[in-house]
Design a protein around this motif. Structure first.
Motif, PDB file in Angstrom:
ATOM      1  N   GLY A  22      -9.008  -7.828   7.616  1.00  0.00           N
ATOM      2  CA  GLY A  22     -10.271  -8.372   8.074  1.00  0.00           C
ATOM      3  C   GLY A  22     -11.074  -8.905   6.900  1.00  0.00           C
ATOM      4  N   TYR A  23     -12.374  -9.087   7.130  1.00  0.00           N
ATOM      5  CA  TYR A  23     -13.240  -9.605   6.082  1.00  0.00           C
ATOM      6  C   TYR A  23     -13.187  -8.703   4.857  1.00  0.00           C
ATOM      7  CZ  TYR A  23     -17.469 -11.080   3.653  1.00  0.00           C
ATOM      8  OH  TYR A  23     -18.353 -11.521   2.714  1.00  0.00           O
ATOM      9  N   CYS A  24     -13.071  -9.319   3.695  1.00  0.00           N
ATOM     10  CA  CYS A  24     -12.955  -8.545   2.452  1.00  0.00           C
ATOM     11  C   CYS A  24     -14.033  -8.970   1.463  1.00  0.00           C
ATOM     12  CB  CYS A  24     -11.593  -8.778   1.807  1.00  0.00           C
ATOM     13  SG  CYS A  24     -10.176  -8.319   2.838  1.00  0.00           S
ATOM     14  N   THR A  25     -14.628  -7.967   0.845  1.00  0.00           N
ATOM     15  CA  THR A  25     -15.427  -8.210  -0.356  1.00  0.00           C
ATOM     16  C   THR A  25     -14.681  -7.490  -1.470  1.00  0.00           C
ATOM     17  OG1 THR A  25     -16.818  -6.315   0.223  1.00  0.00           O
ATOM     18  CG2 THR A  25     -17.582  -8.505   0.866  1.00  0.00           C
ATOM     19  N   THR A  26     -15.206  -6.394  -1.957  1.00  0.00           N
ATOM     20  CA  THR A  26     -14.424  -5.588  -2.895  1.00  0.00           C
ATOM     21  C   THR A  26     -13.385  -4.760  -2.150  1.00  0.00           C
ATOM     22  OG1 THR A  26     -16.072  -3.831  -2.771  1.00  0.00           O
ATOM     23  CG2 THR A  26     -16.282  -5.436  -4.562  1.00  0.00           C
ATOM     24  N   LYS A  27     -13.659  -4.442  -0.901  1.00  0.00           N
ATOM     25  CA  LYS A  27     -12.713  -3.756  -0.005  1.00  0.00           C
ATOM     26  C   LYS A  27     -12.625  -4.588   1.279  1.00  0.00           C
ATOM     27  CE  LYS A  27     -13.117  -0.384  -2.988  1.00  0.00           C
ATOM     28  NZ  LYS A  27     -12.074  -0.130  -4.010  1.00  0.00           N
ATOM     29  N   CYS A  28     -11.624  -4.269   2.072  1.00  0.00           N
ATOM     30  CA  CYS A  28     -11.442  -5.018   3.320  1.00  0.00           C
ATOM     31  C   CYS A  28     -11.822  -4.162   4.529  1.00  0.00           C
ATOM     32  CB  CYS A  28      -9.999  -5.485   3.459  1.00  0.00           C
ATOM     33  SG  CYS A  28      -9.508  -6.677   2.195  1.00  0.00           S
ATOM     34  N   ASP A  29     -12.221  -4.842   5.583  1.00  0.00           N
ATOM     35  CA  ASP A  29     -12.674  -4.175   6.802  1.00  0.00           C
ATOM     36  C   ASP A  29     -11.529  -3.961   7.774  1.00  0.00           C
ATOM     37  OD1 ASP A  29     -15.914  -5.850   6.835  1.00  0.00           O
ATOM     38  OD2 ASP A  29     -15.283  -3.953   5.922  1.00  0.00           O
ATOM     39  N   GLY A  30     -10.530  -3.243   7.366  1.00  0.00           N
ATOM     40  CA  GLY A  30      -9.448  -2.912   8.276  1.00  0.00           C
ATOM     41  C   GLY A  30      -8.471  -4.048   8.472  1.00  0.00           C
ATOM     42  N   PHE A  31      -7.511  -3.799   9.332  1.00  0.00           N
ATOM     43  CA  PHE A  31      -6.492  -4.768   9.688  1.00  0.00           C
ATOM     44  C   PHE A  31      -6.804  -5.250  11.097  1.00  0.00           C
ATOM     45  CE2 PHE A  31      -4.943  -3.441   5.906  1.00  0.00           C
ATOM     46  CZ  PHE A  31      -3.773  -2.698   5.807  1.00  0.00           C
ATOM     47  N   ASP A  32      -7.291  -6.487  11.215  1.00  0.00           N
ATOM     48  CA  ASP A  32      -7.850  -6.891  12.501  1.00  0.00           C
ATOM     49  C   ASP A  32      -6.876  -7.609  13.433  1.00  0.00           C
ATOM     50  OD1 ASP A  32      -9.847  -9.779  11.411  1.00  0.00           O
ATOM     51  OD2 ASP A  32      -7.765  -9.201  11.022  1.00  0.00           O
ATOM     52  N   ILE A  33      -5.785  -8.104  12.920  1.00  0.00           N
ATOM     53  CA  ILE A  33      -4.779  -8.754  13.748  1.00  0.00           C
ATOM     54  C   ILE A  33      -3.407  -8.197  13.365  1.00  0.00           C
ATOM     55  CG2 ILE A  33      -3.713 -10.918  14.482  1.00  0.00           C
ATOM     56  CD1 ILE A  33      -6.618 -10.740  15.289  1.00  0.00           C
ATOM     57  N   TRP A  34      -2.627  -7.811  14.380  1.00  0.00           N
ATOM     58  CA  TRP A  34      -1.306  -7.250  14.162  1.00  0.00           C
ATOM     59  C   TRP A  34      -0.263  -8.073  14.923  1.00  0.00           C
ATOM     60  CZ3 TRP A  34      -0.378  -1.961  12.166  1.00  0.00           C
ATOM     61  CH2 TRP A  34      -1.535  -1.360  11.663  1.00  0.00           C
ATOM     62  N   GLY A  35       0.933  -8.134  14.377  1.00  0.00           N
ATOM     63  CA  GLY A  35       2.041  -8.693  15.124  1.00  0.00           C
ATOM     64  C   GLY A  35       2.590  -7.671  16.100  1.00  0.00           C
ATOM     65  N   GLN A  36       3.622  -8.057  16.804  1.00  0.00           N
ATOM     66  CA  GLN A  36       4.199  -7.182  17.839  1.00  0.00           C
ATOM     67  C   GLN A  36       5.211  -6.197  17.256  1.00  0.00           C
ATOM     68  OE1 GLN A  36       5.461 -10.076  17.069  1.00  0.00           O
ATOM     69  NE2 GLN A  36       7.669  -9.658  16.999  1.00  0.00           N
ATOM     70  N   GLY A  37       5.606  -6.418  16.005  1.00  0.00           N
ATOM     71  CA  GLY A  37       6.531  -5.517  15.337  1.00  0.00           C
ATOM     72  C   GLY A  37       7.978  -5.970  15.440  1.00  0.00           C
ATOM     73  N   THR A  38       8.766  -5.608  14.444  1.00  0.00           N
ATOM     74  CA  THR A  38      10.193  -5.875  14.453  1.00  0.00           C
ATOM     75  C   THR A  38      10.909  -4.619  13.986  1.00  0.00           C
ATOM     76  OG1 THR A  38      11.922  -7.447  13.757  1.00  0.00           O
ATOM     77  CG2 THR A  38      10.289  -6.850  12.101  1.00  0.00           C
ATOM     78  N   MET A  39      11.988  -4.262  14.669  1.00  0.00           N
ATOM     79  CA  MET A  39      12.671  -2.992  14.424  1.00  0.00           C
ATOM     80  C   MET A  39      13.738  -3.142  13.350  1.00  0.00           C
ATOM     81  SD  MET A  39      12.734   0.187  15.428  1.00  0.00           S
ATOM     82  CE  MET A  39      13.704   1.442  14.586  1.00  0.00           C
ATOM     83  N   VAL A  40      13.676  -2.264  12.368  1.00  0.00           N
ATOM     84  CA  VAL A  40      14.702  -2.180  11.339  1.00  0.00           C
ATOM     85  C   VAL A  40      15.396  -0.839  11.487  1.00  0.00           C
ATOM     86  CG1 VAL A  40      15.158  -2.032   8.860  1.00  0.00           C
ATOM     87  CG2 VAL A  40      13.458  -3.664   9.727  1.00  0.00           C
ATOM     88  N   THR A  41      16.697  -0.876  11.659  1.00  0.00           N
ATOM     89  CA  THR A  41      17.489   0.345  11.782  1.00  0.00           C
ATOM     90  C   THR A  41      18.532   0.363  10.679  1.00  0.00           C
ATOM     91  OG1 THR A  41      17.203   0.338  14.188  1.00  0.00           O
ATOM     92  CG2 THR A  41      18.939   1.752  13.287  1.00  0.00           C
ATOM     93  N   VAL A  42      18.508   1.424   9.881  1.00  0.00           N
ATOM     94  CA  VAL A  42      19.471   1.577   8.798  1.00  0.00           C
ATOM     95  C   VAL A  42      20.399   2.729   9.155  1.00  0.00           C
ATOM     96  CG1 VAL A  42      19.806   1.881   6.333  1.00  0.00           C
ATOM     97  CG2 VAL A  42      17.717   0.772   7.187  1.00  0.00           C
ATOM     98  N   SER A  43      21.646   2.399   9.430  1.00  0.00           N
ATOM     99  CA  SER A  43      22.596   3.418   9.876  1.00  0.00           C
ATOM    100  C   SER A  43      24.016   2.947   9.636  1.00  0.00           C
ATOM    101  CB  SER A  43      22.396   3.710  11.365  1.00  0.00           C
ATOM    102  OG  SER A  43      23.373   4.611  11.839  1.00  0.00           O
ATOM    103  N   SER A  44      24.879   3.895   9.286  1.00  0.00           N
ATOM    104  CA  SER A  44      26.289   3.560   9.107  1.00  0.00           C
ATOM    105  C   SER A  44      27.047   3.735  10.422  1.00  0.00           C
ATOM    106  CB  SER A  44      26.895   4.443   8.016  1.00  0.00           C
ATOM    107  OG  SER A  44      26.683   5.811   8.310  1.00  0.00           O
TER     108      SER A  44
END
Lengths: 121, 106
Positions: free
Chosen positions: A99-121
């Protein structure tokens, strides 16, 4: 409308590499720090990495030296290069806009839907 | 900076007042955000700077606190509020999230 769309998640074997992408639309991408957050399904949120508008980067300790965040402002796209993957990296990976940032930022205001990473043999 | 949320889960009824706390291991001023997450969905920002309600978020949500102790309050719980809530500190890197509070139907 601001939107983020992650891609690149997959099933990989331990030690392999993967690159995640996050395409942004509806915003002046270069104006905002961007972030990756991961979540093991059913568990809590873990901040992974942040890249500032000037390309400054920050990482959680467990991924330093293995994961690399980058951005291409000309393509409005965020990346996460993931090397030497292990089972502990298995999670849903979200990209998120600061979000809006000065010296710090005001959170994470927009997120994607996510993508799955699976690490397995 | 560690964030400790409590409780980890709670059961409440529609109309109840619900309070969730988040304690930081060191002073984070007001650099705290609250998120709501529903199953299978990405988190949504509710409150930033400890007490500023994000545009579009219902006014039944409120945040308070500064320094190390913070609170998220839902004044009258609605059916759509049953979800998991996370706090996050933005004071310094590495950024951290609280462990989450699952709000369930009683």
């Amino acid at each position: 409308e601001v939107q983020l769309w992650e891609s690149g998640g997959a099933l990989v074997q331990p030690g392999e590499s993967l690159r995640l992408s996050c395409a942004a639309s509806g915003l002046t991408f270069s104006n905002y720090p961007m972030n990756w957050v991961r979540q093991v399904p059913g568990k809590g949120l873990e901040w992974v990495s942040t890249i500032g508008t000037r390309g400054d980067t920050y990482y959680t300790d467990s991924v330093k030296g293995r994961l690399t965040i980058s951005r291409d402002d000309s393509k409005s796209t965020l990346y996460l290069q993931m090397n030497s993957l292990s089972a502990e990296d298995t999670a849903i990976y979200y990209c998120a806009k600061s979000g809006y940032c000065t010296t710090k930022c005001d959170g994470f205001d927009i997120w994607g839907q996510g993508t799955m990473v699976t690490v397995s043999s | 900076i560690q964030l400790t949320q409590s409780p980890s889960s709670l059961s409440a009824s529609v109309g109840d007042r619900v309070t969730i706390t988040c304690r930081a291991s060191q002073d984070i001023s007001s650099h705290l955000a609250w998120y709501q997450q529903k199953p299978g969905k990405a988190p949504k920002l509710l409150i930033y700077a400890a007490s500023t309600l994000r545009s579009g978020v219902p006014s039944r949500f409120s945040g308070s606190g500064s320094g190390t102790d913070f609170t998220l309050t839902i004044s009258s719980l609605q059916p759509e509020d049953f979800a998991t809530y996370f706090c996050q500190q933005l004071q310094s890197f590495p950024l951290t999230f609280g462990g989450g509070t699952k709000v369930q139907i009683k």
